[in-house]
Design a protein around this motif. Structure first.
Motif, mmCIF file in Angstrom:
data_model
loop_
_atom_site.group_PDB
_atom_site.id
_atom_site.type_symbol
_atom_site.label_atom_id
_atom_site.label_comp_id
_atom_site.label_asym_id
_atom_site.label_seq_id
_atom_site.Cartn_x
_atom_site.Cartn_y
_atom_site.Cartn_z
ATOM 1 N N LYS A 40 0.834 -1.211 0.000
ATOM 2 C CA LYS A 40 0.000 0.000 0.000
ATOM 3 C C LYS A 40 0.864 1.255 0.000
ATOM 4 O O LYS A 40 0.584 2.214 -0.734
ATOM 5 N N GLN A 41 1.930 1.270 0.791
ATOM 6 C CA GLN A 41 2.805 2.442 0.814
ATOM 7 C C GLN A 41 3.528 2.616 -0.519
ATOM 8 O O GLN A 41 3.763 3.743 -0.965
ATOM 9 N N THR A 42 3.879 1.518 -1.150
ATOM 10 C CA THR A 42 4.502 1.595 -2.477
ATOM 11 C C THR A 42 3.519 2.192 -3.475
ATOM 12 O O THR A 42 3.861 3.082 -4.257
ATOM 13 N N PHE A 43 2.286 1.714 -3.442
ATOM 14 C CA PHE A 43 1.263 2.278 -4.319
ATOM 15 C C PHE A 43 1.082 3.769 -4.036
ATOM 16 O O PHE A 43 0.977 4.571 -4.962
ATOM 17 N N ASN A 44 1.043 4.128 -2.749
ATOM 18 C CA ASN A 44 0.865 5.537 -2.379
ATOM 19 C C ASN A 44 1.967 6.409 -2.969
ATOM 20 O O ASN A 44 1.716 7.546 -3.369
#
Length: 184
Positions: A40-44
């Motif tokens: 999720k943080q990578t996507f963010n």
């Protein structure tokens, strides 16, 4: 010496091809939660550090502050990763398909109509505002390949004929005679 290197590399490849998949394990709940958080943080990062009109992605961003699109240049490889990340985001429910599809179309349009390329190859780093080369960076075959991988994934994923057409045009830029071997 090169022959031994080849056999060593080839043997290593075969080991992973045939044996690595036979080892299986189950993730614990904390492991799954950790991986979900990393994903999720990578996507963010791609969601926050991508110019929505051009699709250019910052090469890096400050770790503790909001993403500033003027902080660093864009990286062409990052654009390919970003195209892929938005597809993952759709599948994981982090972004709606229409938003990701619009960003993908904007990216492909920008690369087809505005972005400088040399026989389909792009500079490693470009200015986030102008799309022009920064520093004295090279036209990068590696970064271009990572970009094109994202383009091809988008072409396969979306059912949008315009995305398919534009992605195919970007891909075909590499099929120019300058890259074909000379006839003997």
């Amino acid at each position: 010496m090169k022959l031994n290197y080849f056999y060593c590399t080839f043997s290593f490849f075969l080991f992973f091809l045939f044996y690595a998949n036979s080892y299986s394990f189950t993730l614990t709940k904390p492991d799954e939660e950790f991986l979900d958080m990393v994903e999720k943080q990578t996507f963010n990062y791609f969601s926050e550090c991508t110019d929505p009109d051009k699709g250019l992605v910052l090469d890096r961003a400050p770790n503790s502050k909001k993403c500033d699109l003027n902080y660093a240049p864009a990286t062409i490889a990052g654009v390919g990763f970003g195209l892929s990340a938005f597809i993952v985001g759709i599948e994981r429910g982090w972004v709606d398909k229409r938003t990701a599809e619009t960003l993908t179309l904007n990216t492909l349009n920008y690369f087809l109509k505005t972005m400088f390329n040399k026989n389909g190859f792009y500079y490693h780093f470009v200015d986030m505002t102008t799309g022009k080369r920064v520093w004295t960076c090279e036209v990068s075959s590696v970064d271009t390949a990572l970009f094109v991988a994202g383009v091809l994934l988008a072409m396969e994923y979306y059912d949008n004929p315009e995305i398919k057409k534009q992605a195919d045009l970007i891909y075909r830029r590499h099929s120019q005679p300058v890259f074909w071997p000379a006839k003997a």
